[in-house]
Design a protein around this motif. Sequence first.
Motif, PDB file in Angstrom:
ATOM      1  N   ARG A  68     -13.861 -25.583  35.000  1.00  0.00           N
ATOM      2  CA  ARG A  68     -14.524 -24.535  35.788  1.00  0.00           C
ATOM      3  C   ARG A  68     -13.680 -23.257  35.795  1.00  0.00           C
ATOM      4  O   ARG A  68     -14.198 -22.158  35.550  1.00  0.00           O
ATOM      5  N   VAL A  69     -12.390 -23.415  36.076  1.00  0.00           N
ATOM      6  CA  VAL A  69     -11.508 -22.241  36.156  1.00  0.00           C
ATOM      7  C   VAL A  69     -11.451 -21.527  34.804  1.00  0.00           C
ATOM      8  O   VAL A  69     -11.495 -20.294  34.732  1.00  0.00           O
ATOM      9  N   GLY A  70     -11.396 -22.317  33.719  1.00  0.00           N
ATOM     10  CA  GLY A  70     -11.354 -21.720  32.381  1.00  0.00           C
ATOM     11  C   GLY A  70     -12.615 -20.933  32.069  1.00  0.00           C
ATOM     12  O   GLY A  70     -12.554 -19.800  31.589  1.00  0.00           O
ATOM     13  N   MET A  71     -13.766 -21.535  32.385  1.00  0.00           N
ATOM     14  CA  MET A  71     -15.051 -20.855  32.126  1.00  0.00           C
ATOM     15  C   MET A  71     -15.191 -19.594  32.967  1.00  0.00           C
ATOM     16  O   MET A  71     -15.432 -18.503  32.461  1.00  0.00           O
ATOM     17  N   VAL A  72     -15.025 -19.782  34.285  1.00  0.00           N
ATOM     18  CA  VAL A  72     -15.224 -18.662  35.217  1.00  0.00           C
ATOM     19  C   VAL A  72     -14.177 -17.579  34.957  1.00  0.00           C
ATOM     20  O   VAL A  72     -14.483 -16.387  34.994  1.00  0.00           O
ATOM     21  N   GLY A  73     -12.950 -18.012  34.652  1.00  0.00           N
ATOM     22  CA  GLY A  73     -11.864 -17.067  34.415  1.00  0.00           C
ATOM     23  C   GLY A  73     -12.077 -16.198  33.191  1.00  0.00           C
ATOM     24  O   GLY A  73     -11.457 -15.153  33.055  1.00  0.00           O
ATOM     25  N   GLN A 127     -20.484 -20.475  40.029  1.00  0.00           N
ATOM     26  CA  GLN A 127     -19.235 -21.235  40.121  1.00  0.00           C
ATOM     27  C   GLN A 127     -19.266 -22.334  41.174  1.00  0.00           C
ATOM     28  O   GLN A 127     -18.687 -23.389  41.010  1.00  0.00           O
ATOM     29  N   ARG A 128     -19.981 -22.082  42.260  1.00  0.00           N
ATOM     30  CA  ARG A 128     -20.057 -23.080  43.322  1.00  0.00           C
ATOM     31  C   ARG A 128     -20.820 -24.327  42.838  1.00  0.00           C
ATOM     32  O   ARG A 128     -20.359 -25.457  43.012  1.00  0.00           O
ATOM     33  N   GLY A 129     -21.963 -24.091  42.221  1.00  0.00           N
ATOM     34  CA  GLY A 129     -22.765 -25.192  41.670  1.00  0.00           C
ATOM     35  C   GLY A 129     -22.001 -25.919  40.573  1.00  0.00           C
ATOM     36  O   GLY A 129     -22.056 -27.149  40.475  1.00  0.00           O
ATOM     37  N   LEU A 130     -21.298 -25.142  39.762  1.00  0.00           N
ATOM     38  CA  LEU A 130     -20.498 -25.718  38.679  1.00  0.00           C
ATOM     39  C   LEU A 130     -19.436 -26.649  39.260  1.00  0.00           C
ATOM     40  O   LEU A 130     -19.225 -27.759  38.760  1.00  0.00           O
ATOM     41  N   PHE A 131     -18.804 -26.217  40.357  1.00  0.00           N
ATOM     42  CA  PHE A 131     -17.765 -27.031  40.994  1.00  0.00           C
ATOM     43  C   PHE A 131     -18.348 -28.366  41.451  1.00  0.00           C
ATOM     44  O   PHE A 131     -17.814 -29.436  41.134  1.00  0.00           O
ATOM     45  N   TRP A 132     -19.469 -28.298  42.183  1.00  0.00           N
ATOM     46  CA  TRP A 132     -20.026 -29.537  42.733  1.00  0.00           C
ATOM     47  C   TRP A 132     -20.559 -30.457  41.640  1.00  0.00           C
ATOM     48  O   TRP A 132     -20.454 -31.675  41.737  1.00  0.00           O
ATOM     49  N   THR A 133     -21.137 -29.867  40.580  1.00  0.00           N
ATOM     50  CA  THR A 133     -21.619 -30.694  39.461  1.00  0.00           C
ATOM     51  C   THR A 133     -20.450 -31.454  38.831  1.00  0.00           C
ATOM     52  O   THR A 133     -20.526 -32.672  38.591  1.00  0.00           O
ATOM     53  N   LYS A 167     -12.858 -20.857  52.505  1.00  0.00           N
ATOM     54  CA  LYS A 167     -14.050 -21.493  51.941  1.00  0.00           C
ATOM     55  C   LYS A 167     -13.692 -22.344  50.718  1.00  0.00           C
ATOM     56  O   LYS A 167     -12.524 -22.499  50.375  1.00  0.00           O
ATOM     57  N   LEU A 168     -14.744 -22.836  50.070  1.00  0.00           N
ATOM     58  CA  LEU A 168     -14.608 -23.759  48.941  1.00  0.00           C
ATOM     59  C   LEU A 168     -13.586 -23.311  47.891  1.00  0.00           C
ATOM     60  O   LEU A 168     -12.759 -24.105  47.437  1.00  0.00           O
ATOM     61  N   GLY A 169     -13.641 -22.026  47.519  1.00  0.00           N
ATOM     62  CA  GLY A 169     -12.767 -21.522  46.454  1.00  0.00           C
ATOM     63  C   GLY A 169     -11.299 -21.742  46.755  1.00  0.00           C
ATOM     64  O   GLY A 169     -10.514 -22.108  45.871  1.00  0.00           O
TER      65      GLY A 169
END
Lengths: 134, 240
Positions: A96-101, A109-115, A27-29
């Motif tokens: 994204r990785v820094g925030m989510v991590g 995280q999915r919405g964050l990625f697409w934004t 998937k996306l991740g």
Amino acid sequence: MQDVQSTQDTVRPKRPLLAWFDVRSRKLGSWAFALNRLTGLGLVLYLFLHLVILSLLLRGEAGWDAFIKLARSPLFLLMDAVLIFGIIYHGLNGIRVGMVGLGYGVRAQRGLFWTLMVIGAALLVASIWLVFTI
Amino acid sequence: MTKEITFKVFRYKQGDPAPHYDRFTVPCDENTTVLIAMQDIRRDQDPTLMLRHSCHHASCGTCGMRINGKEELSCVVKVLDLGTPTVTVEPLENLPLISDLVVDMTGFYQRYTAARMPYIRQSEFNPGAEPPEGIDRYTRYENCIECGLCLSACPVAGSDAEYLGPAAMAAAWRAVEEPRNGDGKHALNWVDNEHGCWRCHIAFECSEVCPSNVDPAAGIMNLRRKLTGSSLLRLFGIKR
């Protein structure tokens, strides 16, 4: 740390690099993860390439002018576009990785990625336009 | 309606030079699950086919396999819903292969129990309901069914055989989040190393394949947040 039993599978040994880039049925991740590594490796390679190109200055004006002529060719400008894609993708996905991590925005995280990718696409289009018109 | 479906099944026996695939054709109707098809093959075509299963209703977590490249509980995957004329069935990855579709789960269970997660949790369902006399509050079992799908799907587990893995770290987060009579500090110390929560590279595949909505990735990220917070406090000389 308490000892843990290895999960190494000797019948189906894995090559770590292939495990990172095998995105079949994923998937996306995983796609974001693989592309992040690919762009990261590309940027490291570019850094060395950049230093090699700068070393042309040691050959004086003639060597540098010849390179500048090459750098203005459409193929080279296309490579610039690929480089800019790598920088933008790696940078924005890195946010994204820094925030989510660190535990922030995990469920979004999915919405964050697409934004971030929409912002990245706009930056990429503007950058490519500048590369080919200036 | 019955349809003939070809199954491309991963085969390996101890001592074989290398694994290979065997093809079997099985008549499937709209209720045939992949697990039923595997059992049909074993009964009617090849009694040497090895697989694990128990409950047939996604509760026991023993029938996890890779079906068309994706980790699934084979007891709840209907063959015709896959929509492919050939269905590829393989064992879970990132665990030692024993035979055919069976992997050695020992390392998985060892990590999972090491987190010391209590197996019951405070129930979030019917928060307004009055518990019967003699019962303080409703509790329920934890969500994880220990199927190992998350470990198989994890790209990091494929590059580090000592990685604690998503299920064990989700269990560790539960031990921190709701320690009950235990000690959450043990779980935090256990994951705070290069094979623990810092090894995760945020691919989220564990949460994607989890059949019980455990969301192991969120658990791992919560552990990181907790550890980062503690480190920052320590940096400023604040003890908790």
